[in-house]
Write a protein that holds these residues in place. Structure first.
Motif, short mmCIF file in Angstrom:
data_model
loop_
_atom_site.label_atom_id
_atom_site.label_comp_id
_atom_site.label_asym_id
_atom_site.label_seq_id
_atom_site.Cartn_x
_atom_site.Cartn_y
_atom_site.Cartn_z
N ARG A 93 0.83 -1.20 0.00
CA ARG A 93 0.00 0.00 0.00
C ARG A 93 0.87 1.24 0.00
N ILE A 94 0.26 2.34 -0.43
CA ILE A 94 0.88 3.65 -0.35
C ILE A 94 0.20 4.40 0.80
N GLN A 95 0.98 4.79 1.78
CA GLN A 95 0.45 5.44 2.97
C GLN A 95 0.57 6.95 2.87
N THR A 96 -0.51 7.66 3.19
CA THR A 96 -0.46 9.12 3.29
C THR A 96 -0.11 9.51 4.72
N ASN A 97 0.57 10.63 4.88
CA ASN A 97 1.00 11.07 6.21
C ASN A 97 0.71 12.56 6.39
N THR A 98 0.46 12.96 7.63
CA THR A 98 0.12 14.35 7.90
C THR A 98 1.28 15.30 7.66
N ASN A 99 2.48 14.77 7.49
CA ASN A 99 3.64 15.65 7.23
C ASN A 99 3.86 15.88 5.74
N GLY A 100 2.88 15.47 4.92
CA GLY A 100 2.97 15.73 3.50
C GLY A 100 3.83 14.76 2.72
N THR A 101 3.98 13.55 3.24
CA THR A 101 4.78 12.54 2.53
C THR A 101 3.92 11.31 2.22
N PHE A 102 4.42 10.52 1.29
CA PHE A 102 3.83 9.23 0.97
C PHE A 102 4.88 8.16 1.28
N LYS A 103 4.43 7.03 1.83
CA LYS A 103 5.36 5.94 2.12
C LYS A 103 4.88 4.66 1.44
N ARG A 104 5.83 3.93 0.87
CA ARG A 104 5.54 2.64 0.26
C ARG A 104 5.68 1.58 1.34
N ILE A 105 4.55 0.90 1.67
CA ILE A 105 4.52 -0.09 2.75
C ILE A 105 4.28 -1.47 2.15
N GLN A 120 -2.31 -0.78 -2.85
CA GLN A 120 -3.57 -0.22 -2.36
C GLN A 120 -3.34 1.23 -1.96
N PHE A 121 -4.30 2.07 -2.25
CA PHE A 121 -4.21 3.48 -1.88
C PHE A 121 -5.57 3.95 -1.38
N ASN A 122 -5.61 4.44 -0.15
CA ASN A 122 -6.85 4.96 0.42
C ASN A 122 -6.95 6.46 0.20
N VAL A 123 -7.96 6.87 -0.53
CA VAL A 123 -8.17 8.29 -0.76
C VAL A 123 -8.93 8.85 0.45
N PRO A 124 -8.35 9.81 1.18
CA PRO A 124 -9.02 10.37 2.37
C PRO A 124 -10.37 11.00 2.01
N ALA A 125 -11.30 10.98 2.99
CA ALA A 125 -12.65 11.48 2.74
C ALA A 125 -12.64 12.92 2.24
N LYS A 126 -11.76 13.77 2.78
CA LYS A 126 -11.74 15.17 2.38
C LYS A 126 -11.13 15.38 0.99
N SER A 127 -10.62 14.31 0.41
CA SER A 127 -10.04 14.40 -0.93
C SER A 127 -10.95 13.80 -2.00
N LEU A 128 -12.17 13.44 -1.61
CA LEU A 128 -13.08 12.78 -2.54
C LEU A 128 -13.96 13.75 -3.30
N PHE A 129 -14.58 14.67 -2.58
CA PHE A 129 -15.62 15.50 -3.19
C PHE A 129 -15.20 16.96 -3.32
N GLY A 130 -15.96 17.68 -4.10
CA GLY A 130 -15.69 19.10 -4.33
C GLY A 130 -15.44 19.36 -5.81
#
Length: 252
Positions: free
Chosen positions: A36-48, A152-162
């Motif tokens: 999976r690709i992990q999102t982080n609050t520090n603005g990075t992505f990590k390959r897990i 796998q990549f989880n799109v955060p809820a706040k990044s879905l709509f708008g």
């Protein structure tokens, strides 16, 4: 096929024994090979991979090809409050298609999502938002990775709509934008980046270019693999053989 005999009995062997691993075998094996690709609050992505970080974190953005996604947005509900230090677990209730709780959900909140009291504005923590949250799990190929490994990549809820601006969009708007312009999510290289103007963690999606013939073939191969489908749905079986941090949000 190995020359080592694993059977206690000898005798006729069907032609199936000469084939490659079956879809069932591949599906079971994938439970112990999670990516999976992990999102982080520090603005990075990590390959897990199997719960362990591979390589250095990627800051800001990366390019990928969207291989697969469910036709509708999913929903997840946790009864406890969010605690980033708690051990992650499965949600109490979830719906892969956002219509009704899955049969395997341990604590369903209603018979369907439309009438669920947890799907009401104000039911969330501190009376804000709804307690049941939207979620998108997508399967990705990373640009430049010729291995064909799907993440796998989880799109955060706040990044879905708008609404988007130009060719930069939140996920649901992005998909509609591509289709309206005669493009498909799985034939386009997509830039996934943190929105630097957002007050909270939000992602934005931008089309970079069409896929090459080689990339297109990798996408088709990934879509034929039953393990790819497991990356976009949430089931109790997803926890088997997977470290806890791979399963879900931390809550208490």
């Amino acid at each position: 096929m190995s020359n080592i005999t694993i059977f206690k009995q000898s005798g006729a062997v069907s032609t199936a024994a000469k084939r490659e691993l079956s879809d069932l075998a591949k599906s079971l094996a994938s439970a112990n090979n999670t990516r999976r690709i992990q999102t982080n609050t520090n603005g990075t992505f990590k390959r897990i991979v199997n719960g362990e970080q591979i390589g250095k974190a990627i800051r800001g953005e990366f390019n990928a090809i969207i291989v697969d996604a469910l036709p509708k947005v999913s929903r997840v509900f946790y009864a406890g409050k969010y605690d980033p230090d708690a051990k992650p677990t499965l949600p109490d209730c979830w719906s892969n298609l956002g219509d009704k709780p899955e049969a395997s959900a341990g604590n369903p909140q209603a018979s369907n999502c439309a009438s669920c009291p947890k799907n009401v504005v104000g039911s969330g923590e501190n009376g804000k938002g709804s307690a049941c949250r939207f979620q998108r799990r997508v399967a990705l190929l990373i640009e430049g990775d010729d291995s064909g490994d799907v993440y796998q990549f989880n799109v955060p809820a706040k990044s879905l709509f708008g609404k988007g601006s130009g060719n930069v969009h939140p996920f649901e708007s992005y998909v509609k934008f591509l289709i309206a312009n005669g493009e498909s999510p799985d034939t386009v290289v997509t830039n996934i980046a943190y929105n630097l103007d957002a007050e909270t963690m939000e992602l934005q999606f931008t089309p970079m270019r069409g896929t090459t013939d080689a990339e297109y073939e990798m996408v088709q191969e990934a879509r034929r693999d039953p393990a790819t489908r497991q990356l976009i749905v949430l089931t109790v079986a997803a926890a088997d053989g997977v470290k806890s941090e791979e399963i879900g949000r931390a809550h208490v």
